[in-house]
Design a protein around this motif. Structure first.
Motif: not given
Length: 558
Positions: A457-486
């Motif tokens: 369920n967390y991964y599904k939420k994270l997938r929706l978040f990545t879909d939303k942010t992928k094309e946003i120029a101001w978003f710091p895309h490297h943060l995706i690595l910090q949102l990955l669960p252990f």
């Protein structure tokens, strides 16, 4: 440079702390760096390094050298910096040992720090001895530079993304807390833990934290602290490497460390702070050699039509931990090229990649070599992409185990996730693993189902978040690595000789450690032993293969 407005510098009262502790807080990030002065007012590190440096050009004893330093008009740091300049090399800076405490940084940064250096020693806040339930959700305000933040912070887009970002952290932390409670009860029942026995209760707590940490994010609200001691020379190199990173918060950390060790002289004087070896740290520059060479490599790959042929790992489901030993016929050069390519395309299938490199013609191999090896020298050193050895393993494990393996600094280790400065979103396709107490013990199947549902369920939420942010120029895309669960799969290329293999496997296969970590060590010993008849002695007896169903092993903290 005077004290920047975002830095707060202070010295502790030695009556309260024993040693004087110099602390520097950065209001931009919340990071704190500290160093302890061995003896207030005396430049211990510089004195010791100066005495060592003088050995090569003087026949007098250490006792006489120390008297000479004490009687000199100039400080030890000034005299050492003169030798440093006159010798024309940095060997004297190797002898000035500096200790730092780096606090309140994202977990990913700690992993990057350990991965960057193999010289020195230190510790990090442990996920098996400390409860991370009190972690605090953070917003995006510290992840975006001030100019951009002023432009976007009132927009609907920013407000929505920021709320989603915080919600993801909340879900992760709630899952962590939930499963600490559930696993404490269930593991105690299944493994028949006597919670009135302090040793058994301590073992239970460690196993629970080992499992629950799979929900922790790889950074953001998962803050950690590390301490490290190494030479002034190595500190300068680490600082220069962090200055070259795309993540500006890592650049800020580099600036902060540099100011801690080499503050403005007037600022240091006003605070009564005499830094240990400032001239050996001052004026570090960003080392962009590797990042520039990676750009040239990317151009080569684009021209070769690489992306249209490439095969990637695209499995978002569960994978057990695994270890594969690369064939001994694969050359060091092939492995080096593969690791550099993985810096760009981190989820490439390694079998396909190694075959692609092998099939290049001699002209292409020469061109690749020239692009990857150019401009390195004793000042601009090669990174982990170039550190290989006789035995090369590809390990598939969770970020949690990767974090643990990363501390074996004698090994050459390359983690595509830590080298990535592009294609961050691809890491979501790597899949996840589970603690073997849940995946390999059928008695805990129901608990595994609950655990895995929450994770998915967390991964599904994270997938929706990545879909939303992928094309946003101001978003710091490297943060995706910090949102990955252990729990997320971290691929590691691990290189060692039989000496390193023996040390790691004998040390880590013992019952005291996390079950997945122990299994990886066992698999490595088995694969190494099969690689050469004369290395069969590296094998660990089958009776010592980690057993996630064993009550005895579960309670053993030896």
């Amino acid at each position: 440079m005077l004290l920047p407005s975002y830095f707060q510098l202070s010295l502790s009262n030695p009556d309260e702390t024993g040693l004087v502790l110099v602390s520097l807080i950065d209001s931009r990030t919340g990071f704190i760096v500290r160093t302890a002065l061995p003896n207030s007012g005396v430049q211990t590190a510089s004195i010791m390094a100066f005495a060592g440096a003088r050995y090569s050009r003087s026949s007098i004893t250490a006792n006489e050298l120390f008297k000479e330093i004490k009687d000199a008009d100039r400080t030890a740091n000034e005299r050492l910096s003169t030798i440093f300049r006159n010798y024309g090399h940095a060997s004297v800076a190797d002898m000035a040992q500096l200790f730092a405490y780096i606090e309140n940084i994202p977990q990913l940064y700690a992993c990057k720090f350990y991965n960057e250096t193999s010289i020195g020693g230190g510790q990090e806040r442990s996920t098996r001895y400390q409860d991370f339930s009190d972690s605090v959700v953070e917003g995006l305000d510290r992840q975006i530079n001030e100019t951009t933040l002023l432009q976007v912070h009132e927009s609907t887009e920013y407000i929505e993304v920021n709320e989603d970002y915080k919600e993801l952290q909340s879900i992760a932390l709630n899952n962590y807390r939930k499963h600490v409670d559930l696993l404490t009860e269930k593991l105690a029942e299944v493994y028949e833990v006597d919670t009135t026995d302090k040793k058994q209760k301590s073992a239970l707590t460690a196993r629970v934290f080992d499992c629950a940490r799979y929900f922790l994010p790889n950074g953001t609200c998962n803050r950690t602290s590390i301490c490290w001691i190494t030479s002034a020379r190595e500190w300068a190199r680490i600082i220069s490497q962090f200055k070259s990173q795309k993540d500006f918060n890592l650049q800020y950390l580099a600036e902060q460390l540099e100011f801690l060790f080499a503050p403005d002289q007037e600022v240091a004087k006003n605070h009564g702070y005499q830094p240990e070896a400032a001239d050996l740290i001052r004026y570090t520059k960003a080392d962009e050699t590797t990042s520039n060479n990676i750009k040239y490599l990317k151009e080569f790959l684009v021209e070769a039509g690489f992306e249209s042929e490439a095969e990637f790992d695209q499995d978002q489901m569960f994978k057990p931990v695994s270890v594969k030993l690369l064939d001994a016929s694969i050359s060091a050069g092939t492995k080096i090229v593969a690791q550099n390519i993985l810096s760009i395309y981190p989820t490439l299938d390694e079998n396909w990649l190694l075959q692609w490199i092998t099939e290049l013609d001699n002209k292409q191999k020469k061109e690749l070599s020239e692009k990857l090896l150019q401009n390195y020298d004793h000042h601009r050193q090669m990174g982990n992409q170039f550190r290989v050895n006789t035995h090369s393993f590809v390990v598939y494990c969770s970020i949690g185990e990767g974090r643990d393996l990363n501390r074996h600094r004698a090994w050459g280790r390359f983690m595509p996730m830590l080298a990535s400065e592009q294609n961050y979103y691809n890491h979501l396709d790597s899949g996840y693993t589970l603690p073997m107490y849940l995946s390999e013990n059928s008695v805990l199947d129901t608990q595994r189902q609950i655990f895995e549902e929450d994770l998915q369920n967390y991964y599904k939420k994270l997938r929706l978040f990545t879909d939303k942010t992928k094309e946003i120029a101001w978003f710091p895309h490297h943060l995706i690595l910090q949102l990955l669960p252990f729990a997320s799969i971290m691929k590691i290329w691990f290189h060692g000789s039989p000496k390193e293999i023996s040390y790691l496997t004998k040390l880590r296969v013992r019952p005291g450690g996390h079950i997945n970590y122990r299994a990886i060590a066992y698999f490595m010993s088995r694969e190494a032993a099969k690689s050469d008849n004369l290395l069969q002695g590296l094998s660990i007896d089958e009776s010592k293969q980690p057993d996630p169903t064993s009550r005895t092993e579960f309670l053993d903290r030896s």
